[in-house]
Design an enzyme around this catalytic site. Sequence first.
Site, PDB file in Angstrom:
ATOM      1  N   HIS A 210      87.740 114.450 -22.393  1.00  0.00           N
ATOM      2  CA  HIS A 210      89.143 114.475 -22.800  1.00  0.00           C
ATOM      3  C   HIS A 210      89.806 115.630 -22.037  1.00  0.00           C
ATOM      4  O   HIS A 210      89.138 116.607 -21.697  1.00  0.00           O
ATOM      5  CB  HIS A 210      89.180 114.736 -24.311  1.00  0.00           C
TER       6      HIS A 210
ATOM      7  N   ASP B 218      81.547 118.902 -27.550  1.00  0.00           N
ATOM      8  CA  ASP B 218      82.834 118.500 -28.115  1.00  0.00           C
ATOM      9  C   ASP B 218      82.567 117.359 -29.099  1.00  0.00           C
ATOM     10  O   ASP B 218      82.303 116.224 -28.704  1.00  0.00           O
ATOM     11  CB  ASP B 218      83.759 118.057 -26.967  1.00  0.00           C
TER      12      ASP B 218
ATOM     13  N   GLN C  91      84.997 113.313 -31.640  1.00  0.00           N
ATOM     14  CA  GLN C  91      84.818 111.909 -32.021  1.00  0.00           C
ATOM     15  C   GLN C  91      83.533 111.671 -32.811  1.00  0.00           C
ATOM     16  O   GLN C  91      83.435 110.706 -33.560  1.00  0.00           O
ATOM     17  CB  GLN C  91      84.802 111.015 -30.762  1.00  0.00           C
TER      18      GLN C  91
ATOM     19  N   LYS D 155      90.376 114.157 -37.817  1.00  0.00           N
ATOM     20  CA  LYS D 155      89.620 112.966 -37.401  1.00  0.00           C
ATOM     21  C   LYS D 155      88.489 112.653 -38.370  1.00  0.00           C
ATOM     22  O   LYS D 155      87.805 111.639 -38.231  1.00  0.00           O
ATOM     23  CB  LYS D 155      89.049 113.170 -35.992  1.00  0.00           C
TER      24      LYS D 155
ATOM     25  N   CYS E  91      94.399 110.392 -22.845  1.00  0.00           N
ATOM     26  CA  CYS E  91      94.129 111.783 -22.424  1.00  0.00           C
ATOM     27  C   CYS E  91      92.824 111.900 -21.664  1.00  0.00           C
ATOM     28  O   CYS E  91      92.137 112.919 -21.721  1.00  0.00           O
ATOM     29  CB  CYS E  91      94.135 112.758 -23.609  1.00  0.00           C
TER      30      CYS E  91
END
Lengths: 412, 141
Positions: free
Chosen positions: A124, A201, A204, A227, A365
């Site tokens: 991202h 990261d 998600q 999220k 993104c």
Amino acid sequence: MTPFNINKIRSEFPILSEKAHGKPLVYFDNAATSQKPKVVIDALVDYYSSYNANIHRGVHFLSQKASAAFDEVREKVKTFINAKSEREIIFVRGTTEAINLVASTYGRKNIVQGDEILISAMEHHSNIVPWQMLCEEKGAILKVIPMNEKGELLMEQLPALLTDKTKFVSVVHISNSLGTMNPVKEIIRQAHAKGIPVLVDGAQSTAHELIDVQDLDADFFTFSGHKILGPTGVGCLYGKLHLLEAMPPYHGGGEMISSVSFEKTTYNEVPFKFEAGTPNIADVIVLGTAIDYWNQLDRKAAAAWEKELLNYANKLISEIPAVRLIGTAENKASVVSFVIDGVNALDAGMFLDTKGIAVRTGHHCTEPVMQFFKIPGTLRASFMFYNTKEEVEALAENLTKAIALLQPHSVA
Amino acid sequence: MSSMNQIEEEIISDFELFDSWEEKYHYIIELGQKLAPLDEKYKIDEYKIKGCQSSVWLNGEERNGKIYFSADSDSTFVKGEIALLMMVLSGQTPESILDAKLEFIDALGLRQHIAVTRANGLSAMIKQMKTYALAISSASK
């Protein structure tokens, strides 16, 4: 067959019974943000209605109640991602801020001219730009682990990319635009063999996988509250304690100090060193409520249901002529990204919107991913455990209608 | 050619027939599909307005003191939006294009369905049309 009570779960999310343009809402933009269960919404109202106060300062009843509720969440997050100590949890605004924090503190302190920072081809923008900014400032070099046509990292190239000059690795756990689940544990193992720290990261992954930062042996791990059924504006940075302790502070101000004089300021200990100013008290507390929700959910059943939704969507959508799936990795989370021959993604996305179906269109993104596949953007449907097969069917049916309307040959 | 206000009124009354976003969407898509093709020679960067999710190519030409636009986009919906703008602005004098308030856009109730990026795209198209008008009116003075 439904592995858990989907109707009961749906009834816990007020927005799922809303209408969009007069039609039942079908929410397939979960990778952008999740919807919130009523307990989370109520907790936010409850905080402001009954114990709103600034924390860690007041001697009064409200401040002590709010402070206790706030502090408790650090412990909850620690358990949620299996950190060793609650001191390893830093509250931030979200994943973007977490990565910027690491780049600005750990990165600025440790990266020098000629060093290499390694990311992946499916990051991202928030896991590209902070490192580019650091590289520009330091004269360091950004390197990229490439991927194949299925959207899988070329792991065989990793050993050669981890050079003597590599000083940091930052990789995405699950790609937001492709759904690929990356073998981060193996990446960390190889990086650590060469003494290189790794940031994962988890923006998600945290909603779809059980996170165990100790098992991964991640040096840093980040996620965003919104999220994972929580409020916007709050997220977490996990960092190994010895790394956090050696890092300089990020922002200066209150809370992050031990003592201040005009001659010298000494900093507070970790994690407060990184939490200058009044924190996002309400949203941190409510993030705790979201974690409580996850803890009472049968997460194995939820993951199995999402897998079923993904397989069903893959089947129905790939059967539609003219559709090409983008991101067909063996290991995938519940994201279906695709393009349609002769149909602009924006036009198709707006068509679905007229039917009450929320998908995302564009580059998500991740412009380098789109450049790799030589496409301007995709349509992306991303699922959460509260979605249903009927909703997937509605998506597939309406996509067929969108194509009939929008493909050039359909012009009379 | 009717005055711009008359044309805007006609478009507004056409849209009043639509009850839903779905009907407006279909109408705009139809306009987009019917938009006269743009000469390929204009489909180059010089004529391109880059948006977040779509690109537009726009050309304006002066004939007998009036400006005529032609355009294309990779999005049919955006082409429909251009078609609406062209109904009002194409064939008008540079002065009236420069003065145009284009209040009909708000009256159509489209903005609530067009996310900021796309609303901005619309603003960029209007700006580009006015730039043509400005360039042509300055050249003729």
